[in-house]
Design an enzyme around this catalytic site. Structure first.
Site, mmCIF file in Angstrom:
data_model
loop_
_atom_site.group_PDB
_atom_site.id
_atom_site.type_symbol
_atom_site.label_atom_id
_atom_site.label_comp_id
_atom_site.label_asym_id
_atom_site.label_seq_id
_atom_site.Cartn_x
_atom_site.Cartn_y
_atom_site.Cartn_z
ATOM 1 N N CYS A 8 0.859 -1.189 0.000
ATOM 2 C CA CYS A 8 0.000 0.000 0.000
ATOM 3 C C CYS A 8 0.893 1.236 0.000
ATOM 4 O O CYS A 8 2.103 1.125 -0.156
ATOM 5 C CB CYS A 8 -0.972 -0.020 1.182
ATOM 6 S SG CYS A 8 -0.189 0.095 2.802
ATOM 7 N N ASN A 11 2.365 1.463 4.187
ATOM 8 C CA ASN A 11 2.729 0.223 4.910
ATOM 9 C C ASN A 11 2.532 0.365 6.425
ATOM 10 O O ASN A 11 3.301 -0.174 7.220
ATOM 11 C CB ASN A 11 4.177 -0.199 4.581
ATOM 12 C CG ASN A 11 4.565 -1.591 5.087
ATOM 13 O OD1 ASN A 11 5.719 -1.841 5.395
ATOM 14 N ND2 ASN A 11 3.626 -2.507 5.174
ATOM 15 N N CYS A 13 -1.192 1.001 7.448
ATOM 16 C CA CYS A 13 -2.626 0.717 7.649
ATOM 17 C C CYS A 13 -3.065 -0.552 6.922
ATOM 18 O O CYS A 13 -3.295 -1.595 7.537
ATOM 19 C CB CYS A 13 -3.490 1.889 7.173
ATOM 20 S SG CYS A 13 -3.182 3.455 8.014
ATOM 21 N N ARG A 14 -3.213 -0.473 5.587
ATOM 22 C CA ARG A 14 -3.837 -1.569 4.834
ATOM 23 C C ARG A 14 -2.938 -2.779 4.632
ATOM 24 O O ARG A 14 -3.353 -3.929 4.880
ATOM 25 C CB ARG A 14 -4.314 -1.066 3.460
ATOM 26 C CG ARG A 14 -5.445 -0.078 3.544
ATOM 27 C CD ARG A 14 -5.645 0.644 2.230
ATOM 28 N NE ARG A 14 -4.475 1.477 1.919
ATOM 29 C CZ ARG A 14 -4.298 2.143 0.807
ATOM 30 N NH1 ARG A 14 -5.216 2.052 -0.161
ATOM 31 N NH2 ARG A 14 -3.236 2.892 0.621
ATOM 32 N N SER A 15 -1.705 -2.561 4.159
ATOM 33 C CA SER A 15 -0.884 -3.739 3.824
ATOM 34 C C SER A 15 -0.455 -4.544 5.051
ATOM 35 O O SER A 15 -0.422 -5.778 4.973
ATOM 36 C CB SER A 15 0.304 -3.370 2.924
ATOM 37 O OG SER A 15 1.193 -2.478 3.540
ATOM 38 N N ASP A 116 -8.440 3.933 1.507
ATOM 39 C CA ASP A 116 -7.374 4.148 2.488
ATOM 40 C C ASP A 116 -7.945 4.677 3.803
ATOM 41 O O ASP A 116 -8.448 5.799 3.856
ATOM 42 C CB ASP A 116 -6.365 5.143 1.911
ATOM 43 C CG ASP A 116 -5.069 5.128 2.682
ATOM 44 O OD1 ASP A 116 -5.087 4.719 3.861
ATOM 45 O OD2 ASP A 116 -4.043 5.525 2.108
HETATM 46 P P1 4NP Z 1 -1.686 2.965 4.089
HETATM 47 O O1 4NP Z 1 -2.238 4.355 4.643
HETATM 48 O O2 4NP Z 1 -1.178 3.230 2.691
HETATM 49 O O3 4NP Z 1 -2.870 2.058 4.098
HETATM 50 O O4 4NP Z 1 -0.583 2.521 5.043
HETATM 51 C C1 4NP Z 1 -1.491 5.550 4.638
HETATM 52 C C2 4NP Z 1 -0.544 5.782 5.606
HETATM 53 C C3 4NP Z 1 0.146 6.967 5.634
HETATM 54 C C4 4NP Z 1 -0.107 7.934 4.664
HETATM 55 C C5 4NP Z 1 -1.049 7.705 3.690
HETATM 56 C C6 4NP Z 1 -1.737 6.514 3.672
HETATM 57 N N1 4NP Z 1 0.581 9.165 4.714
HETATM 58 O O5 4NP Z 1 0.186 10.090 3.975
HETATM 59 O O6 4NP Z 1 1.579 9.294 5.443
#
Ligand code: 4NP
Length: 141
Positions: A8, A11, A13-15, A116
């Protein structure tokens, strides 16, 4: 041995949720290695988001509290056998990194992608979709 990586944007939240839900669903299989990575370096070294940790705790899914965000590298595309993009934007970034060399290993994890939760705040929705996709893919891995 089949090596699988969940990818994702951050790395955190989702992955990682997909990594540990898949590991839990596949706990009776010894032929799978499952990890997760980010397309970006934004969260490098940071731990799993507390929203994802809360969901994993709620559903009694074991996870490594020491897991931290790591950006995916070209070498990972060579090393992993199956590469899952959590959404269309992650898919586009992975295909750009692949430059046509590893495209056949790269798959969108679920049709329409996983929204997300960093933006939606809805980690329950994330879990529902992650679990659905894991169950569906596990039969094919
Ligand atoms: P993820 O979520 O891609 O599911 O881990 C996010 C985590 C951090 C950010 C964006 C999405 N960020 O903008 O830092």
């Amino acid at each position: 041995m089949k090596r699988v990586v969940m990818v994702c944007l951050g790395n955190i939240c989702r992955s990682p949720m997909a990594e540990f839900v898949m590991k839990d669903l596949a706990k009776d299989r010894d032929d799978l290695v499952i990890e997760s990575r980010a397309t970006s370096s934004w969260e490098h070294g940071n731990p799993i988001h507390r929203g994802t940790q809360a969901i994993l705790n709620q559903y009694h899914i074991p996870y490594s509290a020491s897991k931290t965000s790591q950006q995916i590298k070209e070498q990972d595309l060579a090393d992993y056998d199956v590469i899952f993009a959590m959404d269309e934007s992650n898919l586009k970034d992975l295909l750009a990194l692949s430059k046509g060399r590893y495209d056949d290993k790269i798959h969108l994890f679920i049709e329409g992608g996983i929204p997300d939760p960093w933006y939606t705040g809805d980690f329950e929705e994330t879990y529902r979709l992650v679990k659905q996709a894991c169950e569906s893919w596990l039969k094919k891995l």
